[in-house]
Design a protein around this motif. Structure first.
Motif, PDB file in Angstrom:
ATOM      1  N   ALA A 161       0.838  -1.197   0.000  1.00  0.00           N
ATOM      2  CA  ALA A 161       0.000   0.000   0.000  1.00  0.00           C
ATOM      3  C   ALA A 161       0.873   1.247   0.000  1.00  0.00           C
ATOM      4  CB  ALA A 161      -0.903  -0.009   1.230  1.00  0.00           C
ATOM      5  N   ARG A 218      -9.318   6.825  -2.528  1.00  0.00           N
ATOM      6  CA  ARG A 218     -10.255   5.901  -1.885  1.00  0.00           C
ATOM      7  C   ARG A 218     -11.515   5.698  -2.695  1.00  0.00           C
ATOM      8  NH1 ARG A 218      -9.691   9.371   3.147  1.00  0.00           N
ATOM      9  NH2 ARG A 218      -9.992  10.807   1.397  1.00  0.00           N
ATOM     10  N   ASP A 219     -11.680   6.495  -3.738  1.00  0.00           N
ATOM     11  CA  ASP A 219     -12.876   6.357  -4.576  1.00  0.00           C
ATOM     12  C   ASP A 219     -12.584   6.893  -5.969  1.00  0.00           C
ATOM     13  OD1 ASP A 219     -13.256   9.197  -4.683  1.00  0.00           O
ATOM     14  OD2 ASP A 219     -14.119   9.072  -2.676  1.00  0.00           O
ATOM     15  N   GLY A 231     -10.948   5.638   5.650  1.00  0.00           N
ATOM     16  CA  GLY A 231     -11.577   5.054   4.473  1.00  0.00           C
ATOM     17  C   GLY A 231     -10.730   3.897   3.984  1.00  0.00           C
ATOM     18  N   GLU A 232     -11.102   3.361   2.862  1.00  0.00           N
ATOM     19  CA  GLU A 232     -10.348   2.236   2.348  1.00  0.00           C
ATOM     20  C   GLU A 232      -9.693   2.624   1.034  1.00  0.00           C
ATOM     21  OE1 GLU A 232     -10.922  -2.542   1.461  1.00  0.00           O
ATOM     22  OE2 GLU A 232     -12.628  -1.303   2.066  1.00  0.00           O
ATOM     23  N   GLN A 233      -8.398   2.404   0.962  1.00  0.00           N
ATOM     24  CA  GLN A 233      -7.682   2.729  -0.267  1.00  0.00           C
ATOM     25  C   GLN A 233      -8.191   1.852  -1.414  1.00  0.00           C
ATOM     26  OE1 GLN A 233      -3.481   2.306   0.652  1.00  0.00           O
ATOM     27  NE2 GLN A 233      -3.344   4.524   0.912  1.00  0.00           N
TER      28      GLN A 233
END
Lengths: 388, 388, 388, 388
Positions: free
Chosen positions: A34, A40-41, A381-383
């Motif tokens: 990572a 994230r979006d 958030g999620e990468q």
């Protein structure tokens, strides 16, 4: 014409499309490392793509990958792109990540899986309609791992059927590009392993179907520029997924492994007049920046395409043709190499200054503070990655 | 001697080591397809390995991968294995999955990362001490992706240093096997890309360091049996990681892609007397059963090694030597092929019956109910994979 | 059906065509090792081919190579073949051995060289008319060695033009087969490097143009049986030039390097019904017996094709289809491998005895005295080779 | 230091050795295209080599091939070279063109053939004594074409024995270089297929035995610069046979197929200080100019080595080391590529002028009239080729 005039004319229209997923995390089967600041979006991916375009002036569109870039409101995404100064490029279908697809998607022995996969392809055309994209890009992981596992021929029948249904759904100004790949993730057969297979299907489908060449998807020793020349002559080349490789589908930065090969490819493009936007060749990046920072790697890649194209533009076409006609092997080669060995970087720096760009986009990015900004802001958030 | 006598003598000692991670989920960078019933911890992996051994009579040990198989109490794990009828085989180090290892482990430019990596290698020797394993297997993902990224030579110096420290920690009856791989996950250089590199380091280290051949880790066209013969002659072959491939490191079942190649490899083993346990050759599987059910795939693989070994045993060595000495190209080849084309399966079925095994281990597994049992029981928890 | 019944039905029509030039001397660029007893003219080549047919019952035709097999009276040559019990097979054109062809033949920059080359192709059709051959086989050494040497695209235009003129000259019951080759003797581009190129030209030409697959002419990793399946489905497969290889175009005996590959290829043939003579697939040998005696090597090759075809015939097609439909990866593969591992040699021995042939053609040749005879008789004159 | 100073220092000692046989006719197994003006004896070959040196100032020695360059009076040949301004370089043994060598030379099953072959190697040392050459270069075509044909291991034993006898005959200031090759002319095994095999034998022999790298003799995907770096570190690199290839052993002009690879190789040389003559690295050409005129092709090749070396010299070593130490992947790659993309041709033109040479050796050759002269004068006699 001066070298500068030639390059200006040639590069005027050169647009390199970057890929939304290249801004996200990627890796090998062994490990995904990572990186900080990764989007994230899809909105954040587009923002990164816009930075690349602002600095290079040559990356005006960004390709999407569905479902990785699935959003509730595609019009809003397209609008976001527009505000950022870029547009939505090719829509890439993904029929390889659902558990159903373990043994194939459109070529699966089970008709219900094929139905599901084809429906996804049709959904991608919906996304095209909503985002204004004119290009559907199809790559199939479909294939088998073991001899006897499935019928090679039956799978071709199934493939042809799904392609036909998808083709028929295309709008008047839409097209589909069919990618091929020698191996991975399937290890015995791939259902579209080479350009010949893609070409044959596209020919059967009609003028809106074209072959796309991923420069990393060939057997060792394959002469890619031959394929480029052949498909241009047959009017069936739709574009490129650019990257580079030493071994298999390494997905390194284009031009990094063999810059001379990229030069030879761009020579075929230039000499066929296919830099002209009318030719409809999409110059797309499809790379994985597993260990290097992503945004500068993509800037570097856009520059590499520009630089090698500029070198190809400098080939003295009439002298080359004369040497070729005379059978002057060394003379023709020397004319060819002369352009390759010319250092075009000062010309390109000037070209950028003339357009209000920084002469050195790599340095400009380092100094822009953008990297620090996204590292600080994109927390929580999620990468994004290949899985989402 | 009758064919049966020859095969019995030859197979008596043939032990194929299965790999704990092959019972767990695996996949490609594109997707890991989870399978029902997959083990959730090292104890369950050992239970699966024990099933393979009970059915084949030829898979008495199971290799571990640290940290994937890290447990609080290794003695307990070894005891569990013993109770299941198998033993712990090679300990495989893993220095490629921490974020620190993005640019290398023992060859990393940063000494603190190298220290960490080497400490892990030493930890693996601790695990050997605790489990009774006598073999440390080292594979390094280390390398670079881009020309100029790091000094090829400096990385060799660092590698040599870490290997020496590790070697010196080995106990009297322990050894280390150094694996090589052409590419993946590094795409420009691998720090141990070929047998020559591994051999040179092993030679420098001493008699307890040996080369291990992963059959999928070579460039196209590499003659693997030549390497086998060469290393046997030099007394530096430690063993195999068996699998098969059509393209790159496909990790398919051994013998599935090119059974004739496996036959040729086993011929070198047989003709050098290296089936004898005294020769110390470890016959290990290192495969990924991405789409096929894992336990039967591993049974199939063990059978493939047995069958091709049996064929190799049937080569008429004295007739072959005579033909070779006479320069009788076709005659020698015919003797060689005669053994390959002999159907040894009836002999092997009898061999199994003689040992109280089922004549057909694949069918026996299907009928055993084990698959249904683990599918039902192994619910909840987290399935094991490469990441855990 | 019994295995014997299946094999009898399948092999009834299997005819392997041998090549006149394979009876002559051949070698590498480093050395041609002459062999005793080698033919000195096309008549003697045909006599050798007849021996192969008499012993195997499966090699009823022999291909010619013009100008290597140029004779004053082709009708006489055809008549000689008939008396010997064989017939003239494909006529192979040769446009690579005149000094004019240094930079190409039909793709040469100089129109007069192209004219000469195309005239030779037309001459070969004359030879077809005179000998009763129905097949013209075209292989072009044309290509370039250095980037820039000539225009890839212009060479395609020239190629297309020559092919069209030749195609138009074909008689009603004649066809042309277009071969492809990745490299050698040209080292940068070949003008017909892969099946896709051949396919595209054949498609444009019409139904009398078909692709021929030389099994040694592919990039490493190419899945040949995929190409076979694809071309059969497209009705564009004309036949094979069989041989085997470990590296490049090694031209070893078919089945010698990878018998499992030959089995997979023949499975595609069998499962498409293309063993049927109506399918029009020519099974030709194109090999170089550089170090082994030629006639027995060719007998061995014919037997290899027979044996691997027999194995392919034994695949349980309905069980395989069921396993494939169920997605049973291991089950399907096991059915497939079961046939491969079956020893068909006793069945084939019986098949021969039933036809009045010797059960073991290799032994029969050794005992025939033919080798001693030609060694004694063929003294003086100039042995045939690639140059004459 | 200025770029010019760096290049001057680096190139001062760069000597490229040309090969006598490259001035002679060569070709593929399909055809040797004779060229006008080709030498008819070793004396004329040396005259051509001298022209290359006079024009480039960088090709002061010429390698011989025995028996192709066998003469009655070697002292006279050496003297002729001296008068022409060049000296005799490596002596290349040839044990692959006698009929005896069909199944091998020093590894042949028959001891009398081995004796003959070894005697030839000893004869080559005699030629070294007579000509003042200090380098024996050994390449063995030895190998097998079919599995089972001979014992891989026994052939290694025989090879080791012949090498030892030859090594022991070397004088105090003489050395032997052992070449390796993946395949051709043997197609199943080569007895020295890779650098590891050569390295292992050289290590066993002693300090006067070193590995020579022919850049065209590797499997696809092999990283040659890794081998260079590894052998330099192990003090076992003796030199190069330079050429370039797209596929197999194409023997094209060095730098023609992949100039970036040559740059990477020369970077390893430069960074190890191995341009220094003390390092004893022989930079030899081993090429086949099958379709292009030979002398200018060799001049071009010498220039290519010079140009890529000059680029490698321009790499900012301390900046590169700093970027590497910091793990700055893109930064290190950028420093590396910056040197590659620098156009060194103006600097080299000046370098030549400073030494009294023509700035453009290719043009100077065209204008020299030498080509016309040899075409006119070298009429009659037999042109030299690989066979004589």
């Amino acid at each position: 014409m001066s070298e500068m005039t030639i390059i200006e004319a040639g590069l005027r229209a050169l647009a390199v499309e970057t890929a939304s997923w290249a801004y996200a995390n990627s890796g090998t089967r062994f490990k995904v490392f990572a990186q900080p600041g990764v989007p994230r979006d899809p909105f954040e991916k587009i923002e990164d793509a816009a930075v690349v375009h602002r600095l290079t002036g040559a990356a005006p569109s960004v390709a999407l990958h569905i479902p990785w870039d699935r959003v509730a409101d595609y019009a809003k995404l397209a609008d976001h792109a527009k505000q950022e100064g870029v547009k939505i490029g090719a829509i890439n279908a993904n029929v390889f990540q659902d558990d159903d697809y373990k043994l194939g998607s459109v070529t699966h022995p089970d008709p219900s899986v094929r139905r599901k996969a084809t429906d996804h392809l049709l959904e991608c055309i919906d996304v095209m309609d909503l985002t204004g994209s004119d290009t559907l890009k199809l790559w199939f992981a479909d294939g088998t791992n073991y001899p006897g596992q499935d019928s090679i021929r039956a799978r071709q029948d199934r493939l042809a059927e799904a392609l036909a249904e998808t083709y028929n759904r295309l709008g008047e100004h839409q097209r589909m590009l069919l990618e091929y790949k020698l191996f991975e993730p399937s290890f015995y057969t791939m259902d579209v392993p080479d350009w010949g297979t893609s070409y044959a299907h596209c020919l059967e489908l009609g003028p809106k179907a074209q072959v796309v060449i991923d420069t990393g998807h060939h057997a060792p020793g394959t002469n890619i520029e031959f394929i480029v020349a052949f498909l241009l002559r047959a009017n069936k080349l739709g574009g490129f997924d650019f990257n580079s490789r030493f071994y298999a589908d390494d997905d390194l930065m284009v031009g990094a492994a063999d810059p001379f090969q990229l030069f030879r490819i761009m020579h075929e493009i230039v000499s066929a007049g296919a830099l002209d936007p009318e030719a409809g060749i999409a110059f797309m990046l499809d790379q994985c920046h597993n260990i290097e920072p992503k945004i500068p790697a993509i800037i570097r890649s856009v520059l590499n395409v520009q630089e090698l194209t500029a070198k190809a533009l400098l080939i003295d076409a009439s002298a080359l043709a004369a040497a070729q006609e005379n059978g002057d092997v060394l003379g023709a080669n020397e004319i060819f190499m002369d352009a390759f060995y010319t250092d075009v970087r000062p010309l390109l720096a000037q070209w950028r200054i003339d357009r209000g760009l920084d002469a050195d986009p790599m340095a400009a990015y380092r100094q822009s503070g953008y990297d620090e900004k996204i590292t600080a802001e994109r927390v929580g958030g999620e990468q994004a990655g290949w899985g989402a």
